[in-house]
Design an enzyme around this catalytic site. Sequence first.
Site, short mmCIF file in Angstrom:
data_model
loop_
_atom_site.label_atom_id
_atom_site.label_comp_id
_atom_site.label_asym_id
_atom_site.label_seq_id
_atom_site.Cartn_x
_atom_site.Cartn_y
_atom_site.Cartn_z
CB SER A 1 -0.85 -0.01 1.28
OG SER A 1 -1.49 1.22 1.46
CE1 TYR B 1 -4.16 -2.47 5.29
CE2 TYR B 1 -3.53 -0.17 4.98
CZ TYR B 1 -3.89 -1.39 4.46
OH TYR B 1 -3.95 -1.55 3.09
CE LYS C 1 -1.73 -4.37 3.22
NZ LYS C 1 -2.08 -5.69 2.65
C1 WQD Z 1 -9.65 9.83 0.49
C2 WQD Z 1 -9.85 11.33 0.71
C3 WQD Z 1 -10.25 11.94 3.01
C4 WQD Z 1 -14.11 9.88 3.37
C5 WQD Z 1 -7.12 4.88 3.02
C6 WQD Z 1 -5.99 4.17 3.71
C7 WQD Z 1 -5.12 3.48 2.73
C8 WQD Z 1 -5.92 2.54 1.87
C9 WQD Z 1 -7.11 3.23 1.25
C10 WQD Z 1 -6.62 0.31 2.35
C11 WQD Z 1 -9.14 11.88 1.95
C12 WQD Z 1 -11.46 12.23 2.15
C13 WQD Z 1 -12.92 10.38 2.90
C14 WQD Z 1 -15.17 10.78 3.67
C15 WQD Z 1 -13.76 12.61 2.97
N1 WQD Z 1 -6.36 1.46 2.68
N2 WQD Z 1 -12.73 11.71 2.70
N3 WQD Z 1 -14.95 12.11 3.44
O1 WQD Z 1 -7.38 7.89 3.48
O2 WQD Z 1 -6.39 8.12 1.17
O3 WQD Z 1 -6.58 5.89 2.18
O4 WQD Z 1 -7.84 3.93 2.23
O5 WQD Z 1 -6.92 -0.72 2.27
O6 WQD Z 1 -4.15 2.79 3.40
O7 WQD Z 1 -5.24 5.11 4.44
O8 WQD Z 1 -8.63 7.01 1.41
O9 WQD Z 1 -10.95 7.06 0.61
O10 WQD Z 1 -10.50 7.18 3.10
O11 WQD Z 1 -9.96 9.13 1.68
O12 WQD Z 1 -13.62 13.82 2.77
O13 WQD Z 1 -16.26 10.38 4.12
O14 WQD Z 1 -11.25 11.55 0.93
O15 WQD Z 1 -10.08 12.92 3.98
O16 WQD Z 1 -8.71 13.19 1.64
P1 WQD Z 1 -7.20 7.35 2.13
P2 WQD Z 1 -10.08 7.53 1.72
#
Ligand code: WQD
Length: 336
Positions: A125, A150, A154
């Site tokens: 990741s 988590y 990885k």
């Molecule tokens: C993306 C953007 C949020 C939800 C995470 C893990 C990573 C991987 C994938 C896997 C950010 C914003 C999100 C919401 C929002 N894990 N957001 N409102 O955090 O980049 O990655 O998931 O298995 O290891 O860290 O992905 O989709 O959660 O967020 O504004 O309700 O969307 O702040 O900027 P992230 P995400």
Amino acid sequence: MSEILLTGGTGYIGSHAAVELLEAGRDVVIVDNLYNSEAAVIDRIEKITGKRPSFYELDVTDKAAMESMLAEHDFSGVMHFAGYKAVGESVEKPLEYYRNNIDSAVTLLELMAEHGIKSMIFSSSATVYSKSDKVPYVETDPDTGCTNPYGWTKYMIEQIMKDAAAAHPEMSLVALRYFNPIGAHQSGLIGEKPNGIPNNLMPYITQVAAGIRPKLNVFGNDYPTPDGTGVRDYIHVVDLAKGHLKALDYSEQNTGFEVFNLGTGNGVSVLDLVKAFERVNDIKIPYEIAPRRAGDIATCYADAHKANQILDWHAELTIDDMCRDAWRWEKQQRGL
Ligand code: WQD
């Protein structure tokens, strides 16, 4: 041809990889304990490809059960998707995350060494870069460590693979650092199925679109990004799955340990993604600016040159494709 073992093959990314492998004429065996997925995915894979992968409901950490399964097959490679994957939960239950994720990877590597299985493609990741403050992230960046258990699993599994490859020179172990996989198969038959309230952005957006949640909370609009909202490298899950095939081809022709980023190389903000979803699907997504989410970084995107050049892989699908396919999948599940 010998077979490919997919652990976690009924999960979100594993199921898409199974489809791509079967469509490329590979024989696929899936092992999954169905902790976070369902057996019906096997039927869906068969419906898409016309081929039914063999399926074993078992836990990768159960070495005896894995041995019995291995006795029935002749594997040349393994794709290891199985694992716990919720960042927030990993902070609450670190020992469960270390036990499960590390144990399953070590068990699999032991079995590979004992049974002469050469190739392993591992779901790593971009979170392994998460303490770094410079983008785009390149595979040669110095190790910075992770921000949550988590991510550390990885990171540690990559290290274990590196050590195993050094001790077993016949092996070929590849870690793929995924950026933000979203979207679903174009058939609408397989996709991401989060439990409860989605943590990730796209599943949350599709649930708002489906009327399950009233509005999206946009976590922060004061980041140092063009519109103030977080920037990520969203990659279509089908492109990601295709990257696994290229990595498998590579691992079959090489030995050692190698790491590749799988991303598009483009940064897209939360509001960019919301607007694209609204435009492509002609649905309004009500949203509200909320406080920043703990642990989030402003910007994360890949330098994808290494995978482009060495694996001859490029992400081809667009943000519009991701929005269209994610919504088709959500509608299919809800009967909309
Ligand atoms: C993306 C953007 C949020 C939800 C995470 C893990 C990573 C991987 C994938 C896997 C950010 C914003 C999100 C919401 C929002 N894990 N957001 N409102 O955090 O980049 O990655 O998931 O298995 O290891 O860290 O992905 O989709 O959660 O967020 O504004 O309700 O969307 O702040 O900027 P992230 P995400």
